[in-house]
Motif scaffolding. Structure first.
Motif, PDB file in Angstrom:
ATOM      1  N   LEU A  69      12.089  17.125  -9.193  1.00 49.92           N
ATOM      2  CA  LEU A  69      12.338  17.282 -10.616  1.00 49.92           C
ATOM      3  C   LEU A  69      11.720  16.107 -11.349  1.00 49.92           C
ATOM      4  O   LEU A  69      11.861  14.959 -10.922  1.00 49.92           O
ATOM      5  N   ARG A  70      10.998  16.407 -12.423  1.00 54.88           N
ATOM      6  CA  ARG A  70      10.366  15.343 -13.209  1.00 54.88           C
ATOM      7  C   ARG A  70      10.607  15.626 -14.679  1.00 54.88           C
ATOM      8  O   ARG A  70      10.463  16.753 -15.126  1.00 54.88           O
ATOM      9  N   LYS A  71      10.991  14.616 -15.385  1.00 56.81           N
ATOM     10  CA  LYS A  71      11.169  14.765 -16.835  1.00 56.81           C
ATOM     11  C   LYS A  71      10.178  13.870 -17.541  1.00 56.81           C
ATOM     12  O   LYS A  71      10.030  12.713 -17.174  1.00 56.81           O
ATOM     13  N   ASN A  72       9.485  14.401 -18.526  1.00 57.01           N
ATOM     14  CA  ASN A  72       8.576  13.541 -19.292  1.00 57.01           C
ATOM     15  C   ASN A  72       8.573  13.915 -20.775  1.00 57.01           C
ATOM     16  O   ASN A  72       9.338  14.714 -21.217  1.00 57.01           O
ATOM     17  N   LEU A 111       8.793  19.008 -14.847  1.00 59.80           N
ATOM     18  CA  LEU A 111       8.193  19.677 -13.705  1.00 59.80           C
ATOM     19  C   LEU A 111       9.258  19.994 -12.671  1.00 59.80           C
ATOM     20  O   LEU A 111      10.218  19.236 -12.492  1.00 59.80           O
ATOM     21  N   LEU A 112       9.056  21.118 -12.024  1.00 58.88           N
ATOM     22  CA  LEU A 112       9.990  21.575 -11.016  1.00 58.88           C
ATOM     23  C   LEU A 112       9.221  22.019  -9.783  1.00 58.88           C
ATOM     24  O   LEU A 112       8.221  22.726  -9.895  1.00 58.88           O
ATOM     25  N   LEU A 162      12.452  12.683  -9.339  1.00 60.72           N
ATOM     26  CA  LEU A 162      13.753  12.889  -8.706  1.00 60.72           C
ATOM     27  C   LEU A 162      13.609  13.909  -7.583  1.00 60.72           C
ATOM     28  O   LEU A 162      13.244  15.054  -7.816  1.00 60.72           O
ATOM     29  N   ILE A 163      13.880  13.457  -6.371  1.00 60.37           N
ATOM     30  CA  ILE A 163      13.806  14.347  -5.221  1.00 60.37           C
ATOM     31  C   ILE A 163      15.185  14.959  -4.986  1.00 60.37           C
ATOM     32  O   ILE A 163      16.186  14.237  -4.941  1.00 60.37           O
ATOM     33  N   ALA A 164      15.220  16.266  -4.850  1.00 55.30           N
ATOM     34  CA  ALA A 164      16.475  16.934  -4.502  1.00 55.30           C
ATOM     35  C   ALA A 164      16.680  16.806  -3.000  1.00 55.30           C
ATOM     36  O   ALA A 164      15.871  17.305  -2.216  1.00 55.30           O
ATOM     37  N   VAL A 165      17.749  16.121  -2.605  1.00 52.59           N
ATOM     38  CA  VAL A 165      17.965  15.806  -1.195  1.00 52.59           C
ATOM     39  C   VAL A 165      19.111  16.636  -0.635  1.00 52.59           C
ATOM     40  O   VAL A 165      20.192  16.718  -1.235  1.00 52.59           O
TER      41      VAL A 165
END
Lengths: 206, 206
Positions: free
Chosen positions: B203-206, A202-203, B136-139
């Motif tokens: 961002l998420r990975k699954n 997901l984005l 995951l947060i893009a900071v």
DNA sequence: TATTATACTGTACATATATTCAGTATATTT
DNA sequence: AAATATACTGAATATATGTACAGTATAATA
């Protein structure tokens, strides 16, 4: 892809260089100027040949209506342009040109297993697993899915994102992650059902 | 870059979308058709404004001679390895080597405004806006934040992700997006408080 | 208060541009 | 030997397109 002549290659290169330099495609006259032709028909015939061979597309009656068709021979680049497709209530999310809202440059193996396109989410049926409106789901096209996978499925004319759960050989359940929504029971024998793919990531941009 | 009006933004977006779809820029008439204007001069004046503000360049006397000026120079356009940093309960998320769990290859301008690192989320205090455990947060490192921004803040030794709300010159409130959590009221005069940055994507990975 | 920027409609027109037609010539394929 | 593809010049033309001019109206700025 058919073979290309050296002159046609020069014209193709000329178009690409012109695009890089200006941001828009050349006219027939521009090509003539660049390559030293004295008649716009010289460019025209080369363009027609390139179109016939599938290297470019030409929009008829449209000024500068040339676009280079990418066969994606980007062997040197790990990156790719991925299309973003809107989740339309009626009709399947196809990769047809008119459904592509934008493209995103992204490494191929960004979502570990590889993927095919981004799907823009409508609605909140999966909010409890953190999938919100306008999020972009990375979709891997496949019909091999397991129970518990988040799938992109088409039931009749409706496309939805739900958990996949096979109940019996002929019964599939699509489960939302939102108590305001009901489970959808699908009878494969009597309903038109198709798995478009599954979510691999997901984005979200904000 | 000067500020842009909402209508000018629509025109700019329209140009980008048209470019993505066709491979060449739109005419004034094309823009009118897309946005519902009835006079080509409507597009013309918006284009002139966008040119004046430096968002696009227009080649005079040239059909479709519009190109979008991206201020991100091609040199930094390349991909980069971005660190993933764990949100440790005690201690600030620094870019020190020992805190880097992994790195992710990602285009620089992936999240439109640019960013500095990924932060791995612990807990569910922001679950109602779709930020889940291990996301995951893009900071983007900055201390210029506005009310309503999702910020990464350090209060004493604790680092959290919350909505930012300035209540008065000396009082800041950190608001979760989860009814099981309480607002955190920060008195800047007596407490050690620091904004690490703000979220520009997820961002998420699954 | 005057001026400038924004945000449009509507008409008009010069020119930028695609595209067709008429030729000439050589190389390749059937 | 005939047909087709390549590779051009040169001229003509319908139309696609940029762009100026004339208005109307509102909001922001000086």
């Amino acid at each position: 892809m058919k073979k290309i002549t050296s002159q046609q290659q020069r014209v193709l290169d000329c178009i690409q260089i012109y695009l890089n330099k200006t941001g828009f495609p050349p006219t027939r006259a521009d090509i003539c100027k660049e390559l030293g032709f004295k008649s716009p028909n010289s460019a025209e015939t080369h363009l027609r040949a390139l179109e016939k061979k599938g290297f470019i597309s030409i929009e008829s009656g449209t000024s500068r209506g040339i676009s280079i068709i990418n066969n994606d021979n980007k062997l040197t680049q790990a990156d790719n342009e991925y299309p973003v497709i809107g989740l339309v209530a009626a009709g399947s999310p196809t990769l047809a040109q008119e459904n592509i809202e934008q493209t995103i440059n992204c490494p191929n193996k960004f979502f570990d297993s590889g993927f095919d396109y981004f799907l823009k989410v409508k609605g909140l049926s999966m909010k409890d697993v953190g999938i919100m409106e306008d999020d972009l789901i990375a979709v891997k096209k496949t019909n091999e899915v397991s129970n518990g996978d988040i799938v992109i499925a088409r039931l009749e004319d409706e496309v939805t994102v739900k958990f996949f759960q096979r109940k019996s050989p002929k019964i599939v359940e699509l489960e939302p992650a939102n108590e305001d929504y009901e489970n959808i029971v699908v009878d494969l024998e009597y309903q038109d059902f198709h798995i478009e793919g599954k979510s691999v990531g997901l984005l979200r941009k904000n």
